[in-house]
Motif scaffolding. Sequence first.
Motif, PDB file in Angstrom:
ATOM      1  N   LYS A   1       4.654  -7.471 -27.701  1.00  0.00           N
ATOM      2  CA  LYS A   1       3.561  -6.798 -28.404  1.00  0.00           C
ATOM      3  C   LYS A   1       2.348  -7.707 -28.485  1.00  0.00           C
ATOM      4  O   LYS A   1       2.484  -8.919 -28.609  1.00  0.00           O
ATOM      5  CB  LYS A   1       3.977  -6.442 -29.831  1.00  0.00           C
ATOM      6  CG  LYS A   1       4.993  -5.331 -29.930  1.00  0.00           C
ATOM      7  CD  LYS A   1       5.529  -5.216 -31.336  1.00  0.00           C
ATOM      8  CE  LYS A   1       6.867  -4.474 -31.315  1.00  0.00           C
ATOM      9  NZ  LYS A   1       7.585  -4.616 -32.578  1.00  0.00           N
ATOM     10  N   VAL A   2       1.183  -7.111 -28.429  1.00  0.00           N
ATOM     11  CA  VAL A   2      -0.050  -7.861 -28.667  1.00  0.00           C
ATOM     12  C   VAL A   2      -0.746  -7.225 -29.856  1.00  0.00           C
ATOM     13  O   VAL A   2      -1.102  -6.039 -29.801  1.00  0.00           O
ATOM     14  CB  VAL A   2      -0.981  -7.825 -27.445  1.00  0.00           C
ATOM     15  CG1 VAL A   2      -2.227  -8.647 -27.719  1.00  0.00           C
ATOM     16  CG2 VAL A   2      -0.258  -8.353 -26.220  1.00  0.00           C
ATOM     17  N   VAL A   3      -0.893  -7.986 -30.891  1.00  0.00           N
ATOM     18  CA  VAL A   3      -1.479  -7.396 -32.095  1.00  0.00           C
ATOM     19  C   VAL A   3      -2.588  -8.283 -32.643  1.00  0.00           C
ATOM     20  O   VAL A   3      -2.849  -9.382 -32.165  1.00  0.00           O
ATOM     21  CB  VAL A   3      -0.415  -7.208 -33.196  1.00  0.00           C
ATOM     22  CG1 VAL A   3       0.644  -6.240 -32.746  1.00  0.00           C
ATOM     23  CG2 VAL A   3       0.199  -8.535 -33.580  1.00  0.00           C
ATOM     24  N   PHE A   4      -3.195  -7.762 -33.654  1.00  0.00           N
ATOM     25  CA  PHE A   4      -4.286  -8.457 -34.316  1.00  0.00           C
ATOM     26  C   PHE A   4      -3.823  -8.693 -35.740  1.00  0.00           C
ATOM     27  O   PHE A   4      -3.108  -7.861 -36.303  1.00  0.00           O
ATOM     28  CB  PHE A   4      -5.520  -7.566 -34.279  1.00  0.00           C
ATOM     29  CG  PHE A   4      -6.737  -8.222 -34.820  1.00  0.00           C
ATOM     30  CD1 PHE A   4      -7.324  -9.272 -34.140  1.00  0.00           C
ATOM     31  CD2 PHE A   4      -7.305  -7.790 -36.002  1.00  0.00           C
ATOM     32  CE1 PHE A   4      -8.456  -9.879 -34.633  1.00  0.00           C
ATOM     33  CE2 PHE A   4      -8.444  -8.393 -36.498  1.00  0.00           C
ATOM     34  CZ  PHE A   4      -9.013  -9.441 -35.813  1.00  0.00           C
TER      35      PHE A   4
ATOM     36  N   PRO B   1     -10.892  -9.552 -30.155  1.00  0.00           N
ATOM     37  CA  PRO B   1     -11.125 -10.004 -28.783  1.00  0.00           C
ATOM     38  C   PRO B   1     -10.584  -8.991 -27.790  1.00  0.00           C
ATOM     39  O   PRO B   1      -9.533  -9.193 -27.190  1.00  0.00           O
ATOM     40  CB  PRO B   1     -10.346 -11.313 -28.724  1.00  0.00           C
ATOM     41  CG  PRO B   1      -9.225 -11.108 -29.679  1.00  0.00           C
ATOM     42  CD  PRO B   1      -9.702 -10.180 -30.743  1.00  0.00           C
ATOM     43  N   THR B   2     -11.309  -7.904 -27.632  1.00  0.00           N
ATOM     44  CA  THR B   2     -10.786  -6.750 -26.900  1.00  0.00           C
ATOM     45  C   THR B   2     -10.290  -7.093 -25.497  1.00  0.00           C
ATOM     46  O   THR B   2      -9.142  -6.782 -25.154  1.00  0.00           O
ATOM     47  CB  THR B   2     -11.856  -5.659 -26.781  1.00  0.00           C
ATOM     48  OG1 THR B   2     -13.076  -6.264 -26.374  1.00  0.00           O
ATOM     49  CG2 THR B   2     -12.072  -4.970 -28.100  1.00  0.00           C
ATOM     50  N   THR B   3     -11.150  -7.691 -24.705  1.00  0.00           N
ATOM     51  CA  THR B   3     -10.758  -7.958 -23.329  1.00  0.00           C
ATOM     52  C   THR B   3      -9.590  -8.927 -23.281  1.00  0.00           C
ATOM     53  O   THR B   3      -8.677  -8.800 -22.462  1.00  0.00           O
ATOM     54  CB  THR B   3     -11.956  -8.518 -22.544  1.00  0.00           C
ATOM     55  OG1 THR B   3     -13.051  -7.625 -22.727  1.00  0.00           O
ATOM     56  CG2 THR B   3     -11.648  -8.607 -21.071  1.00  0.00           C
ATOM     57  N   GLU B   4      -9.602  -9.869 -24.206  1.00  0.00           N
ATOM     58  CA  GLU B   4      -8.512 -10.833 -24.322  1.00  0.00           C
ATOM     59  C   GLU B   4      -7.186 -10.126 -24.641  1.00  0.00           C
ATOM     60  O   GLU B   4      -6.130 -10.500 -24.122  1.00  0.00           O
ATOM     61  CB  GLU B   4      -8.863 -11.829 -25.433  1.00  0.00           C
ATOM     62  CG  GLU B   4      -7.915 -12.986 -25.577  1.00  0.00           C
ATOM     63  CD  GLU B   4      -7.884 -13.866 -24.348  1.00  0.00           C
ATOM     64  OE1 GLU B   4      -8.882 -13.876 -23.605  1.00  0.00           O
ATOM     65  OE2 GLU B   4      -6.845 -14.521 -24.134  1.00  0.00           O
ATOM     66  N   ILE B   5      -7.259  -9.136 -25.489  1.00  0.00           N
ATOM     67  CA  ILE B   5      -6.065  -8.350 -25.795  1.00  0.00           C
ATOM     68  C   ILE B   5      -5.482  -7.766 -24.511  1.00  0.00           C
ATOM     69  O   ILE B   5      -4.287  -7.840 -24.254  1.00  0.00           O
ATOM     70  CB  ILE B   5      -6.396  -7.212 -26.794  1.00  0.00           C
ATOM     71  CG1 ILE B   5      -6.748  -7.796 -28.159  1.00  0.00           C
ATOM     72  CG2 ILE B   5      -5.229  -6.237 -26.914  1.00  0.00           C
ATOM     73  CD1 ILE B   5      -7.222  -6.757 -29.168  1.00  0.00           C
TER      74      ILE B   5
ATOM     75  N   VAL C   1       2.461 -11.473 -29.761  1.00  0.00           N
ATOM     76  CA  VAL C   1       1.320 -12.380 -29.723  1.00  0.00           C
ATOM     77  C   VAL C   1       0.246 -11.859 -30.679  1.00  0.00           C
ATOM     78  O   VAL C   1      -0.157 -10.705 -30.597  1.00  0.00           O
ATOM     79  CB  VAL C   1       0.733 -12.480 -28.303  1.00  0.00           C
ATOM     80  CG1 VAL C   1      -0.498 -13.368 -28.302  1.00  0.00           C
ATOM     81  CG2 VAL C   1       1.779 -13.006 -27.347  1.00  0.00           C
ATOM     82  N   THR C   2      -0.161 -12.719 -31.575  1.00  0.00           N
ATOM     83  CA  THR C   2      -1.208 -12.334 -32.513  1.00  0.00           C
ATOM     84  C   THR C   2      -2.498 -13.033 -32.120  1.00  0.00           C
ATOM     85  O   THR C   2      -2.559 -14.258 -32.079  1.00  0.00           O
ATOM     86  CB  THR C   2      -0.808 -12.743 -33.937  1.00  0.00           C
ATOM     87  OG1 THR C   2       0.459 -12.168 -34.230  1.00  0.00           O
ATOM     88  CG2 THR C   2      -1.822 -12.241 -34.930  1.00  0.00           C
TER      89      THR C   2
END
Lengths: 338, 338
Positions: free
Chosen positions: A159-162, A295-299, A322-323
Amino acid sequence: MKHVTIKDVAKKLNCSVSTISRAFNDKYDIRKETRDLILATAKEMEYSPNPIAKSLLKQCSNQIGVVVPEFINPFFPEVIIGIQEVFFKKGYQVLIMQSNESFDNEMENVKAMENNMVDGLILSLSFETQNVEYYENLIKQGFPIVLFNRVSNKLNTHKVVFDDYKWAFFATEHLIYQGYKNIIHFTTSHSLSFSQNRIKGFINAHKKHKLKIDEGSIIEAGLLISDGEREMEKLIALHKLPDAIFCVNDMCAIGAMKMLKKYGLKIPGDVALVGFTETKLAELVDPALTSVAQPTTEIGRTAALLLLEQIESKGLFVPQTVTLNGRLNVRESSVKAK
Amino acid sequence: MKHVTIKDVAKKLNCSVSTISRAFNDKYDIRKETRDLILATAKEMEYSPNPIAKSLLKQCSNQIGVVVPEFINPFFPEVIIGIQEVFFKKGYQVLIMQSNESFDNEMENVKAMENNMVDGLILSLSFETQNVEYYENLIKQGFPIVLFNRVSNKLNTHKVVFDDYKWAFFATEHLIYQGYKNIIHFTTSHSLSFSQNRIKGFINAHKKHKLKIDEGSIIEAGLLISDGEREMEKLIALHKLPDAIFCVNDMCAIGAMKMLKKYGLKIPGDVALVGFTETKLAELVDPALTSVAQPTTEIGRTAALLLLEQIESKGLFVPQTVTLNGRLNVRESSVKAK
DNA sequence: AACGTTTCCGAAAACGTTTCCGAAAAAATA
DNA sequence: TATTTTTTCGGAAACGTTTTCGGAAACGTT
């Protein structure tokens, strides 16, 4: 219209199709000169291997699927740019579909992708999605899936989260440091995990600074401009103006802003505003809106890399969350005049 | 992970694969009861025909490709929504790629689509694209292509465009009717066909109303906010303020707006502004921006329908250019105070 | 009963690849 | 020179479908 196939090249060179295939796949059991000759004439004949046939044989497609809830807001398109960046380099193609915030569409999309033998899926769940059984099965079968942004904790995968909690905390604290005492929060449906986290951040920042919150401080507004407008207008009518509002996103904040202006109220003089999930709009509205940038593109890049890892590791991987870090962009809408 | 195939179903039911296929394709030479039985057990076994195998055999994929220059601005995403709407109903899948305004990327994308045997292509050319030879060949070979928005008149195929001339004319005339005399135009690179048409509209509106234009009236700014800012600042520095500016798009207009505000100039009091290709931003900035709206989703739907027609007509079609209507949304930024 | 029709289904080829297996030729070793 | 090893290539199967062709069974007609 008629495509030139491997057979055509074989016929032209008077050799077998397997040799042509070997040349194209850089196999060890082929003579250098043969390979060069084949590659040259193939180029001349404008032959290129048919990926469909390859997919059928290899049982994978060199395509990955992306399903997002919408792409009207710039958020998802920007994420997709990051995804494409990574996969393009690796020779994958990226299939994009949007569910339009509908569970049914989402399922249709995912199944279409699956039938198309995509090698993996990057997914952000729709608003409506509660039942994630289908995804659970897919994951159990070893199908590579990476979730981002709108995730479900029932699903055990990358998962990729904020860190919504942290940045909501910071955003609230920023308002507190500016000297605002009576701060409220416009949130959205509690069913979304990110809204729960933002609420928690809002509350804990108050606790840390020993400020109390009453029950009217957290208002379920929504994600749209109209939601911000509606709730703001209610507050104005009730003469219950706060010092500052921390809004669940920029759209909601902008709605509040429009309404405040309409009633001749000053921002941040009468009411300060802070948004979240910054869009281009933040610096274009007047006054410019303080907001938390993701960091949209980074996400997108991160999700893509995780998926690649998962695909290449053939099942042996430890699900990882990954946060990513954000950034609080302080602008006029929240800075207290001296 | 392991997919159930037509053979599995055949084995289970003790019949041949061709019978299964017949059941699924609703052929006439199959008994109703057999078909129902097959469909039922297939469903139970969770079998669904593999589209990859079908593509290989049929030499087409039931997929259509969309290549756009970018999707950061909301314009293209909105068009794509229209495209998807049409194709989803017809059982096609929509593959989306973005060229990032690069000719090389565009070619890569198109070739990838072609290799993937898409049944047709919807295309909006990148900024850089001058050489359309490759597309000419594709069209000559009978490959279905529909162009929209960024088209080339070298290509003889279906097109969906916007009447830039007409709406630039109307937008300019609106400013003239408001009583502005000294109007200038911020345009962009003359290589883009739409900018030429907008310039023509600007000029002819002046001619109609017998207003003269000097050579400084048309300034090559650009499509970005920064372009508007830069050119606006130049004009302010030179004390050459016009009454009004007709900008090539909203972004450029918003740039000009920011700069005017920075120098304490009133909009529309000192300088009136009109944008083009309206985005959400138009009504969110302060003052709200007068702009020409394009029917984005409608553009997508139209392009999709034209492509469908072309695919189904198997080569026999008359290339058609559909011009869609727009709408001038008059807002505060251009209305002269009494 | 003999024949022609119709209905229903199976066998096999085809789509364009890759890869395994084996064989011929070349090279290396005895 | 005889044998083994290596190099290089061709044949054929496989991936999962659809479709053409032909044949068997059932039916209707004399």
